[in-house]
Design a protein around this motif. Structure first.
Motif, mmCIF file in Angstrom:
data_model
loop_
_atom_site.group_PDB
_atom_site.id
_atom_site.type_symbol
_atom_site.label_atom_id
_atom_site.label_comp_id
_atom_site.label_asym_id
_atom_site.label_seq_id
_atom_site.Cartn_x
_atom_site.Cartn_y
_atom_site.Cartn_z
ATOM 1 N N LYS A 296 43.713 49.737 33.500
ATOM 2 C CA LYS A 296 42.260 51.133 33.693
ATOM 3 C C LYS A 296 41.734 51.723 32.398
ATOM 4 O O LYS A 296 40.164 52.640 32.040
ATOM 5 C CB LYS A 296 43.533 52.390 34.141
ATOM 6 N N THR B 73 41.366 48.913 41.598
ATOM 7 C CA THR B 73 41.928 47.995 42.109
ATOM 8 C C THR B 73 40.068 47.701 42.312
ATOM 9 O O THR B 73 39.331 49.061 42.542
ATOM 10 C CB THR B 73 41.709 48.349 43.247
ATOM 11 N N TYR C 121 46.754 49.013 37.627
ATOM 12 C CA TYR C 121 45.536 48.345 36.977
ATOM 13 C C TYR C 121 44.812 49.336 38.290
ATOM 14 O O TYR C 121 45.026 49.445 39.725
ATOM 15 C CB TYR C 121 44.660 46.999 37.317
ATOM 16 N N GLU D 272 42.042 39.020 38.889
ATOM 17 C CA GLU D 272 42.941 39.619 37.465
ATOM 18 C C GLU D 272 42.918 39.091 36.280
ATOM 19 O O GLU D 272 42.820 38.386 35.438
ATOM 20 C CB GLU D 272 43.926 40.121 38.082
ATOM 21 N N LEU E 251 40.956 37.030 44.392
ATOM 22 C CA LEU E 251 40.904 38.025 43.837
ATOM 23 C C LEU E 251 40.870 37.700 42.161
ATOM 24 O O LEU E 251 42.036 36.692 41.805
ATOM 25 C CB LEU E 251 43.254 38.232 44.021
ATOM 26 N N ARG F 87 41.040 43.193 39.880
ATOM 27 C CA ARG F 87 41.706 44.009 39.188
ATOM 28 C C ARG F 87 41.949 44.139 37.923
ATOM 29 O O ARG F 87 41.566 43.462 36.798
ATOM 30 C CB ARG F 87 43.302 44.043 39.474
ATOM 31 N N VAL G 186 50.341 45.831 37.214
ATOM 32 C CA VAL G 186 49.409 45.080 37.607
ATOM 33 C C VAL G 186 49.166 45.666 38.787
ATOM 34 O O VAL G 186 47.941 46.745 39.063
ATOM 35 C CB VAL G 186 48.781 43.629 38.613
ATOM 36 N N ASP G 187 49.674 46.549 39.426
ATOM 37 C CA ASP G 187 50.392 47.675 40.583
ATOM 38 C C ASP G 187 49.121 49.107 39.822
ATOM 39 O O ASP G 187 49.167 49.814 40.736
ATOM 40 C CB ASP G 187 51.425 48.609 40.335
#
Length: 841
Positions: free
Chosen positions: A400, A388, A386, A436, A434, A397, A383-384
């Motif tokens: 990509k 945002t 992804y 995701e 949020l 999120r 997820v880091d």
């Protein structure tokens, strides 16, 4: 499970972790050997302990036998006589520091938080490597597990099980280790092997119940009850039953089970902790603190009393409170890796991902074999990376590769849903919210619960956090991602509006109801099935509705029927009544009290009105779905026999469908078409594979009757929202027929794009139709999506986008796209012509 994360695991730990995962080869292991038949005082004591006949165990004279002393000590511990057990075990442990009695004393001291526990256990642990006796090796394994040396414990259990497969305690102990590490499948194997040796071995029965607790609550309950048949004094079985009742919101049943447990062992820390947790979620803070004080008077460092309350709070979607409770647990017992892992999970569900990472990293360092923690950290790493996207209070999120497409549609839909729902419920949710969206379902499952699976779930809302499958997580047409997002954002409203206290039947019912209110076609999937269930008497009473969400056999029905109940409430009491009911739960009351306060009714009174509403909604369809007596066998007979019964029952949808299917199979196409026409008239909303319109469309295509095929596909698409294949086929047939007008084709391509937003042709066509309507911004969105999807003809795609910008007055952006097109195809006339227009003006 892949442990190859060198950034988190040292080489030695990695080797150990991999060793832990080298599971036994059950297929080649020796057949379990039963325990010796000859009875001994020890065997008799073990059997009496297993069956809860503690007085018989008390009467055994141990004669300085450490094994008998251990059994007697366990019988005392089972009844909460901890001081007496210590008095019995300590002198034996002093004489035999590696004995079974010493192990029991060490485990007792560990449970009570005494400082000498580690020393006692460390004296037993070496048996795992030094002894040739399987029982002693297993004893060492138990000590190693208690010390947190899990890979060594696993190796010892493997050795012990291979040497003495006839001891159910070894297999059950090994299963407990697997279960602690969330290796549920392996845990069940071990428990099953224990039960092959001794079908009455209650630790294996209860281990199986715990393993199935989340996946199959009814089976877990049945196993716990089976254990009680063998051992009516089993505190652990009562705790399993209490936990299942608490999850089903049957708090009275949970308390009764705990009362039975505490009647056997008034000092059971787990029973006291669960009773405290119940008081907490019932909003009885004084009772909660009193119960916690009882537990801490027995074991002053028993942080589990707060961790368990945090766990139950989280199961009730009160995640902010779960965080605080779990921090109280860690304040008492900072080395509790399970509490540290729970804290990370709770923080994830509040949206505090940086805080969650800190907690999960600490938990992983303390216990690198916790599969849930490892999985969560792995998904956080993904997820880091992804993209945002922030727009007001909504943060998304996105993977990509999917972000260029989904950001165009998901964000707009999220705002539409939140504004619509906020207005209807007169409530503005607290942000940021949020969202995701995961292209791999197992990543969604891990982000949600820490483990892969959850195959029936599409999305989850925690109050301020939504996680869900992306359209690419499943084959196109398997689910409607827009409906899922709308559904979860409805939860944002109801959870926050009720201070996270709305029961599941109401919040899920509202979310499904709001799906259908947003777009009627989103809510049709269960209509026909439900009508059939009404005929078979398989629907739920309102009293059973909430508990049905915990049963995998009834959960789909529970979702749908809850939405019908919400619709009934709105019809009877209006939107204002529904809002009042949701808000009533914020006061911490149960359903009966909330219904009384908000609507001056209760579930029993509401049942009669609900039944009348259902009959009005489904009476005609229910009667059409009826199958006459004897039809089940007739459905297997030739078409002529089926026709006889179908002619006698012209209002039976199943019989008309059976007749049409049989006639089609027999090549009687015209007759089959008539049967399907009758079926469609009886149940116009029938969709899905094998539905009337689907079969008639297929027969029309076979007959090359394009006009009829278009007519049937149009009707099918109208009632079968997720059928992307039908929509694509309809679009193709329309264009083959020379239909090019936007009014006819736009809704079809909109349906395709809604189901599969990664279909470039649908977006290209929608963009062109938008240009025809001079809707430049809408066209630009579609053409941007086409480019993001990597079209075959990139020059045309850039030119399309340039034209939409030009019509929208965005000359700079238009020129940029046209130049991109000409860079790919310098001689492309349409791009050249558009560039001339830009230059001329």
């Amino acid at each position: 499970m892949n442990f190859a994360m060198t950034s988190r695991v040292s080489h030695s730990l990695l080797v150990a972790a991999l060793a832990f995962l080298v599971l036994p080869s059950y297929g080649t292991a020796q057949a379990p050997r039963r325990l010796p038949q000859a009875d001994t005082p020890y065997r008799a004591a073990v059997r009496a302990l297993n069956e809860g006949r503690y007085d018989e165990v008390d009467a055994v004279a141990e004669k300085s036998d450490p094994n008998l002393a251990a059994i007697k000590g366990r019988a005392l511990i089972a009844r909460g006589r901890y001081a007496a057990a210590e008095t019995l075990l300590r002198p034996v442990a002093a004489r035999a520091p590696a004995s079974e009695a010493a192990l029991e004393l060490g485990l007792l001291q560990q449970m009570l938080g005494r400082p000498d526990a580690k020393t006692l256990l460390e004296r037993v642990a070496p048996l795992a490597e030094t002894s040739d006796d399987a029982g002693e090796v297993a004893r060492g394994a138990r000590a190693l597990r208690a010390l947190g040396r899990f890979h060594e414990a696993n190796a010892a259990y493997r050795l012990a099980a291979g040497s003495a497969g006839g001891d159910p305690a070894i297999q059950a102990g090994w299963g407990d280790l697997f279960l602690e590490k969330y290796e549920n499948a392996e845990a069940l194997k071990s428990y099953q092997m224990a039960l092959q040796i001794d079908p009455r071995w209650t630790p294996a029965i209860l281990g199986s119940a715990r393993t199935l607790s989340d996946e199959n609550p009814p089976q877990a309950i049945a196993l716990a009850k089976k254990a009680l048949e063998i051992n009516p004094s089993s505190v652990d079985a009562q705790i399993v039953l209490a936990g299942e009742a608490a999850d089903a919101n049957k708090h009275d049943d949970a308390r009764q089970a705990l009362d039975r447990a505490l009647a056997v062992n008034p000092s059971s820390l787990d029973a006291i902790a669960l009773r405290a947790a119940l008081s907490y979620v019932e909003d009885k803070p004084q009772d909660f603190e009193a119960e916690a004080a009882k537990a801490l008077a027995i074991a002053p460092r028993f942080g589990e009393v707060y961790r368990a309350a945090g766990d139950l709070a989280a199961r009730n979607y009160r995640f902010d409170e779960a965080v605080e409770l779990t921090r109280r647990a860690l304040a008492l017992d900072g080395g509790n890796a399970r509490a540290q892992a729970d804290l990370g999970s709770h923080l994830l569900r509040t949206g505090d991902e940086p805080g969650a990472r800190i907690a999960l990293e600490a938990a992983f360092k303390a216990d690198p074999f916790n599969k849930v923690t490892k999985n969560q950290l792995d998904v956080m790493d993904k997820v880091d990376k992804y993209v945002t996207v922030r727009d007001g209070d909504v943060v998304m999120r996105l993977d990509k590769d999917e972000a260029p497409v989904l950001r165009e549609y998901a964000m707009a839909l999220a705002h539409q849903a939140l504004s619509t729902l906020a207005a209807r419920y007169e409530f503005t949710p607290r942000g940021p919210i949020l969202v995701e969206i995961f292209p791999k379902h197992d990543d969604f499952a891990v982000r949600t619960l820490g483990l892969p699976g959850m195959n029936g779930a599409l999305g989850v809302c925690f109050g301020r956090v939504v996680t869900m499958d992306s359209p690419r997580a499943r084959p196109p047409g398997e689910f409607q991602w827009e409906a899922t997002l709308w559904h979860e954002l409805a939860h944002v409203i109801t959870l926050q509006m009720s201070n996270q206290r709305v029961p599941r039947w109401l919040t899920e019912g509202i979310s499904v109801y709001e799906e259908k209110k947003a777009r009627a076609e989103w809510g049709r999937e269960m209509d026909v099935t439900f009508a059939g269930m009404l005929n078979r008497g398989e629907t739920l009473t309102l009293r059973d509705l909430n508990a049905a969400f915990t049963n995998p056999k009834t959960i789909s029905l529970a979702y749908y029927q809850a939405s019908l109940l919400v619709e009934h409430i709105v019809n009877a009491y209006g939107d204002a009544g529904l809002r009042k009911l949701v808000r009533a739960y914020a006061n911490g009351v149960d359903t009966d009290a909330a219904l009384k306060a908000a609507l001056n009714t209760d579930l029993d009174q509401m049942q009669a009105g609900f039944d009348q509403t259902i009959e009005k909604m489904f009476g005609t369809m229910r009667r059409a779905m009826a199958v006459p007596d004897g039809a089940d066998e007739l459905l297997k007979m030739p078409a002529a026999a089926i026709k006889t019964m179908a002619d006698a029952n012209p209002r039976s949808f199943p019989l008309q469908m059976a007749l049409g299917t049989a006639q089609r199979k027999a090549g009687q196409v015209d007759d089959a078409m008539q049967a399907f026409e009758r079926a469609a008239a009886l149940v116009p909303i029938a969709g899905g594979p094998g539905s009337p319109h689907e079969q008639m469309a297929a027969m029309a295509v076979e007959k090359k009757d394009r006009a009829r095929a278009i007519a049937e596909l149009t009707k099918l698409v109208a009632v079968d929202f997720n059928n992307v294949d039908a929509a694509r086929q309809l679009a193709d047939l329309l264009r083959q027929s020379g239909v090019e007008d936007a009014a006819t084709l736009t809704p079809v391509y909109q349906r395709i794009a809604a189901i599969d937003p990664f279909d470039p042709e649908a977006h290209a066509m929608l963009g062109r139709y938008a240009l025809e309507r001079n809707e430049a911004d809408a066209a630009a969105r579609e053409f941007r999506t086409v480019i993001a999807l990597g079209p075959v003809d990139k020059a045309a795609a850039f030119t399309d986008l340039g034209e939409s910008y030009f019509k929208g007055g965005k000359r700079t952006e238009a020129k940029k796209q046209i130049l991109s097109a000409l860079e790919i195809a310098p001689g492309y006339e349409r791009a050249q012509g558009l560039l001339l227009k830009l230059v001329e003006k």
